[in-house]
Design a protein around this motif. Sequence first.
Motif, PDB file in Angstrom:
ATOM      1  N   ARG A   1     -11.293  59.682 -45.017  1.00 20.02           N
ATOM      2  CA  ARG A   1     -11.530  60.537 -46.175  1.00 20.02           C
ATOM      3  C   ARG A   1     -11.875  61.960 -45.744  1.00 20.02           C
ATOM      4  O   ARG A   1     -11.026  62.634 -45.194  1.00 20.02           O
ATOM      5  CB  ARG A   1     -12.588  59.922 -47.092  1.00 20.02           C
ATOM      6  CG  ARG A   1     -12.145  58.594 -47.739  1.00 20.02           C
ATOM      7  CD  ARG A   1     -13.167  58.038 -48.699  1.00 20.02           C
ATOM      8  NE  ARG A   1     -13.496  58.980 -49.765  1.00 20.02           N
ATOM      9  CZ  ARG A   1     -12.729  59.206 -50.839  1.00 20.02           C
ATOM     10  NH1 ARG A   1     -11.594  58.559 -50.990  1.00 20.02           N
ATOM     11  NH2 ARG A   1     -13.111  60.066 -51.767  1.00 20.02           N
ATOM     12  N   ASN A   2     -13.118  62.400 -45.939  1.00 21.72           N
ATOM     13  CA  ASN A   2     -13.451  63.787 -45.619  1.00 21.72           C
ATOM     14  C   ASN A   2     -14.362  63.894 -44.397  1.00 21.72           C
ATOM     15  O   ASN A   2     -15.255  64.723 -44.332  1.00 21.72           O
ATOM     16  CB  ASN A   2     -14.119  64.479 -46.813  1.00 21.72           C
ATOM     17  CG  ASN A   2     -15.429  63.820 -47.192  1.00 21.72           C
ATOM     18  OD1 ASN A   2     -15.682  62.667 -46.832  1.00 21.72           O
ATOM     19  ND2 ASN A   2     -16.265  64.549 -47.911  1.00 21.72           N
ATOM     20  N   ARG A   3     -14.124  63.032 -43.404  1.00 24.36           N
ATOM     21  CA  ARG A   3     -14.846  63.158 -42.145  1.00 24.36           C
ATOM     22  C   ARG A   3     -13.985  62.655 -40.996  1.00 24.36           C
ATOM     23  O   ARG A   3     -13.072  61.850 -41.186  1.00 24.36           O
ATOM     24  CB  ARG A   3     -16.181  62.401 -42.195  1.00 24.36           C
ATOM     25  CG  ARG A   3     -16.079  60.918 -42.531  1.00 24.36           C
ATOM     26  CD  ARG A   3     -17.479  60.323 -42.664  1.00 24.36           C
ATOM     27  NE  ARG A   3     -17.448  58.974 -43.210  1.00 24.36           N
ATOM     28  CZ  ARG A   3     -18.533  58.264 -43.484  1.00 24.36           C
ATOM     29  NH1 ARG A   3     -19.730  58.781 -43.266  1.00 24.36           N
ATOM     30  NH2 ARG A   3     -18.448  57.045 -43.990  1.00 24.36           N
ATOM     31  N   MET A   4     -14.293  63.154 -39.814  1.00 23.56           N
ATOM     32  CA  MET A   4     -13.593  62.728 -38.605  1.00 23.56           C
ATOM     33  C   MET A   4     -14.569  61.976 -37.722  1.00 23.56           C
ATOM     34  O   MET A   4     -15.684  62.442 -37.459  1.00 23.56           O
ATOM     35  CB  MET A   4     -12.995  63.908 -37.837  1.00 23.56           C
ATOM     36  CG  MET A   4     -12.284  63.492 -36.548  1.00 23.56           C
ATOM     37  SD  MET A   4     -11.565  64.884 -35.631  1.00 23.56           S
ATOM     38  CE  MET A   4     -10.008  65.059 -36.514  1.00 23.56           C
ATOM     39  N   ILE A   5     -14.145  60.808 -37.257  1.00 24.35           N
ATOM     40  CA  ILE A   5     -14.966  59.943 -36.421  1.00 24.35           C
ATOM     41  C   ILE A   5     -14.364  59.934 -35.019  1.00 24.35           C
ATOM     42  O   ILE A   5     -13.241  59.463 -34.823  1.00 24.35           O
ATOM     43  CB  ILE A   5     -15.006  58.509 -36.984  1.00 24.35           C
ATOM     44  CG1 ILE A   5     -15.480  58.519 -38.436  1.00 24.35           C
ATOM     45  CG2 ILE A   5     -15.871  57.604 -36.119  1.00 24.35           C
ATOM     46  CD1 ILE A   5     -15.162  57.237 -39.187  1.00 24.35           C
ATOM     47  N   GLY A   6     -15.085  60.475 -34.048  1.00 21.71           N
ATOM     48  CA  GLY A   6     -14.630  60.467 -32.664  1.00 21.71           C
ATOM     49  C   GLY A   6     -15.410  59.437 -31.862  1.00 21.71           C
ATOM     50  O   GLY A   6     -16.600  59.218 -32.103  1.00 21.71           O
ATOM     51  N   TRP A   7     -14.756  58.802 -30.888  1.00 21.59           N
ATOM     52  CA  TRP A   7     -15.434  57.748 -30.141  1.00 21.59           C
ATOM     53  C   TRP A   7     -14.857  57.600 -28.739  1.00 21.59           C
ATOM     54  O   TRP A   7     -13.737  58.025 -28.450  1.00 21.59           O
ATOM     55  CB  TRP A   7     -15.321  56.411 -30.891  1.00 21.59           C
ATOM     56  CG  TRP A   7     -13.912  55.924 -31.090  1.00 21.59           C
ATOM     57  CD1 TRP A   7     -13.017  56.360 -32.028  1.00 21.59           C
ATOM     58  CD2 TRP A   7     -13.223  54.938 -30.308  1.00 21.59           C
ATOM     59  NE1 TRP A   7     -11.823  55.697 -31.893  1.00 21.59           N
ATOM     60  CE2 TRP A   7     -11.919  54.814 -30.844  1.00 21.59           C
ATOM     61  CE3 TRP A   7     -13.584  54.153 -29.215  1.00 21.59           C
ATOM     62  CZ2 TRP A   7     -10.974  53.937 -30.321  1.00 21.59           C
ATOM     63  CZ3 TRP A   7     -12.639  53.270 -28.699  1.00 21.59           C
ATOM     64  CH2 TRP A   7     -11.358  53.172 -29.261  1.00 21.59           C
ATOM     65  N   THR A   8     -15.658  57.021 -27.871  1.00 23.63           N
ATOM     66  CA  THR A   8     -15.219  56.702 -26.518  1.00 23.63           C
ATOM     67  C   THR A   8     -15.960  55.459 -26.058  1.00 23.63           C
ATOM     68  O   THR A   8     -16.939  55.031 -26.680  1.00 23.63           O
ATOM     69  CB  THR A   8     -15.467  57.875 -25.554  1.00 23.63           C
ATOM     70  OG1 THR A   8     -14.813  57.608 -24.300  1.00 23.63           O
ATOM     71  CG2 THR A   8     -16.960  58.101 -25.308  1.00 23.63           C
ATOM     72  N   HIS A   9     -15.495  54.870 -24.966  1.00 22.30           N
ATOM     73  CA  HIS A   9     -16.123  53.664 -24.427  1.00 22.30           C
ATOM     74  C   HIS A   9     -17.493  53.973 -23.836  1.00 22.30           C
ATOM     75  O   HIS A   9     -17.742  55.073 -23.340  1.00 22.30           O
ATOM     76  CB  HIS A   9     -15.263  53.075 -23.301  1.00 22.30           C
ATOM     77  CG  HIS A   9     -14.138  52.213 -23.783  1.00 22.30           C
ATOM     78  ND1 HIS A   9     -14.282  51.294 -24.789  1.00 22.30           N
ATOM     79  CD2 HIS A   9     -12.852  52.118 -23.368  1.00 22.30           C
ATOM     80  CE1 HIS A   9     -13.122  50.668 -24.977  1.00 22.30           C
ATOM     81  NE2 HIS A   9     -12.240  51.152 -24.139  1.00 22.30           N
ATOM     82  N   GLY A  10     -18.367  52.996 -23.856  1.00 27.49           N
ATOM     83  CA  GLY A  10     -19.607  53.067 -23.108  1.00 27.49           C
ATOM     84  C   GLY A  10     -20.729  53.781 -23.832  1.00 27.49           C
ATOM     85  O   GLY A  10     -20.584  54.291 -24.939  1.00 27.49           O
TER      86      GLY A  10
ATOM     87  N   TYR B   1     -20.016  51.597 -27.755  1.00 21.86           N
ATOM     88  CA  TYR B   1     -19.211  52.811 -27.924  1.00 21.86           C
ATOM     89  C   TYR B   1     -20.131  53.970 -28.271  1.00 21.86           C
ATOM     90  O   TYR B   1     -21.199  53.783 -28.874  1.00 21.86           O
ATOM     91  CB  TYR B   1     -18.165  52.605 -29.025  1.00 21.86           C
ATOM     92  CG  TYR B   1     -17.231  51.459 -28.749  1.00 21.86           C
ATOM     93  CD1 TYR B   1     -16.114  51.630 -27.942  1.00 21.86           C
ATOM     94  CD2 TYR B   1     -17.501  50.186 -29.261  1.00 21.86           C
ATOM     95  CE1 TYR B   1     -15.275  50.560 -27.655  1.00 21.86           C
ATOM     96  CE2 TYR B   1     -16.667  49.117 -28.972  1.00 21.86           C
ATOM     97  CZ  TYR B   1     -15.561  49.312 -28.168  1.00 21.86           C
ATOM     98  OH  TYR B   1     -14.739  48.249 -27.878  1.00 21.86           O
ATOM     99  N   SER B   2     -19.722  55.157 -27.885  1.00 22.73           N
ATOM    100  CA  SER B   2     -20.436  56.386 -28.232  1.00 22.73           C
ATOM    101  C   SER B   2     -19.620  57.109 -29.292  1.00 22.73           C
ATOM    102  O   SER B   2     -18.412  57.310 -29.120  1.00 22.73           O
ATOM    103  CB  SER B   2     -20.626  57.258 -26.995  1.00 22.73           C
ATOM    104  OG  SER B   2     -21.437  56.603 -26.034  1.00 22.73           O
ATOM    105  N   VAL B   3     -20.286  57.514 -30.381  1.00 24.87           N
ATOM    106  CA  VAL B   3     -19.577  57.992 -31.572  1.00 24.87           C
ATOM    107  C   VAL B   3     -20.165  59.320 -32.045  1.00 24.87           C
ATOM    108  O   VAL B   3     -21.376  59.519 -32.042  1.00 24.87           O
ATOM    109  CB  VAL B   3     -19.674  56.952 -32.715  1.00 24.87           C
ATOM    110  CG1 VAL B   3     -18.827  57.383 -33.915  1.00 24.87           C
ATOM    111  CG2 VAL B   3     -19.241  55.565 -32.230  1.00 24.87           C
TER     112      VAL B   3
END
Length: 304
Positions: free
Chosen positions: A215-224, A132-134
């Motif tokens: 909590r106080n952060r946003m984690i975005g992700w996608t496949h690959g 995953y790419s984060v």
Amino acid sequence: MATEDVGAAGGQIAADGLGHGDIHGDIHRDIHGDVHDDANELNTDTTPDDGSLVFEVRKSIKRFRDDPAWTYRKHARDYLATFDRRGYPFSLGPHGCAVRDLLQGSLHGQEVSLFHLLAWQRSGKADVAYTYSVAVLPLPRVLPATAVTSRRLGSSRVEKIPALNRVTGRGRNLPDLGTHLVHYCADDPDFAALISTYAMERLMHRARLGWRIERNRMIGWTHGRTTYEDLLSLAETLRAIIDDFPAEAWDWPQPQDSGSGIPRNGLGKHRAPTRKSFLRRVLRAVLIRAIWRRPPPRPDRTED
């Protein structure tokens, strides 16, 4: 991120229910899995990457690594330990996770972290590493745990794993909120309804994006395993989503409070975007990919 927040997040390992076996598995893979990393780069949740994409990703890492504005680490087990491992995308590796090629820098004056995540899951008699790419962005304050996932990321394997920590939180699925484009899971359904917009859902669907508030952060992700130019574009998209949160979101009561007196949309209802510049910021997130992307380099096997 404040030091106390990092420490609090790091201290969640026991609360997250991670046993000695999980931690030992991660250490074992960090030490012994590197030999096979390059050979397994083609193992993703979707179709395998072709050789040209692997080459582009490696060249992308080299460009960012050589840029003094970014700090680079090949491995970052201490950084991984600061995350809640029972929430997306980390929970998609029930047999261990590892951060690879961590790049940290600034995006519009705010810190941003970009990395690839290897998530191991048992398949037959062997562990398969899904990639995953984060991208991780800070938030001005702690917000209720919320996960929104594009249904284009869904699969029978993904959907059977909870998006939020069910041990320390009250996360539950919200099938009646929003449209068929995304899937919502939240500790506080009213907060999820407050920040839900159709524009956000369309954007996430096109980008095949999932994100989670921890909590106080946003984690975005996608496949690959994407290039870091594409990861920076993903971070721009997250920034646009955060900037569209209404003012009420930043005054939201802490989880233990009732939240009475705060205007609610009600489940299944969208809030109209509050910022006129939202679509303009969305277009900016799309255009940054064109700005960063360079013509494909000619293969030069002596370079990397």
